[in-house]
Write an enzyme that holds these catalytic residues in place. Sequence first.
Site, PDB file in Angstrom:
ATOM      1  N   ASP A   1     -61.158  97.043  18.126  1.00  0.00           N
ATOM      2  CA  ASP A   1     -61.266  96.886  19.638  1.00  0.00           C
ATOM      3  C   ASP A   1     -60.393  97.912  20.056  1.00  0.00           C
ATOM      4  OD1 ASP A   1     -61.393  96.016  22.086  1.00  0.00           O
ATOM      5  OD2 ASP A   1     -60.108  94.369  21.858  1.00  0.00           O
TER       6      ASP A   1
ATOM      7  N   ASP B   1     -66.444 105.329  10.713  1.00  0.00           N
ATOM      8  CA  ASP B   1     -65.634 105.088  12.100  1.00  0.00           C
ATOM      9  C   ASP B   1     -66.814 104.782  13.192  1.00  0.00           C
ATOM     10  OD1 ASP B   1     -64.088 104.973  14.716  1.00  0.00           O
ATOM     11  OD2 ASP B   1     -63.279 106.852  14.065  1.00  0.00           O
ATOM     12  N   ILE B   2     -66.943 103.474  13.760  1.00  0.00           N
ATOM     13  CA  ILE B   2     -67.980 103.472  14.679  1.00  0.00           C
ATOM     14  C   ILE B   2     -67.698 104.349  15.997  1.00  0.00           C
ATOM     15  CG2 ILE B   2     -66.775 101.671  16.008  1.00  0.00           C
ATOM     16  CD1 ILE B   2     -69.447 100.233  15.924  1.00  0.00           C
TER      17      ILE B   2
END
Length: 168
Positions: free
Chosen positions: A35, A11-12
């Site tokens: 996004d 997970d960024i």
Amino acid sequence: MKSKIELHKGDITTLKVDAIVNAANTSLIGGGGVDGAIHRAAGPELLEYNKKLGGCPTGEAKISPGFKLPAKYIIHTVGPVWNGGKNNEDKLLANCYKNSLKLAIEKNIKTIAFPSISTGVYRFPVERAAKIAVENVRSFLEKDKTIEKVIFVCFDDHTYQEYSKQIS
């Protein structure tokens, strides 16, 4: 050069870097995929801030604070929708990486994390996207020494494997 480029699966929004890159849509007001995850994690302040940015054309990049994220900044870039490769998609995707890195230098960002831009709902082939991403980041890092670390963050195994092939 390899030492400046890393690969991460996950997970960024959880990474403690100077900036994460958002694979945004042209409105910059949130959407699906990475996004939507970035907007949820950053909090409602991101939406309010981005409304004032006036959108972003495909291939370009804009920056906002990270708000509730561990990252100080979010660089929003709009990748191309895949239409068979005949509508300048490769160049537009390359510009996402180049323009995000240029913006990072302007803000004295040393560490930056990229998702796999355009490979989700925009259907850009992952193999092709990974090659474009890694080649353009490598080329940029050869010319500019400001950025110390670039992390490609992959959400699934297939994407991770394709980026791994390009980095090794």
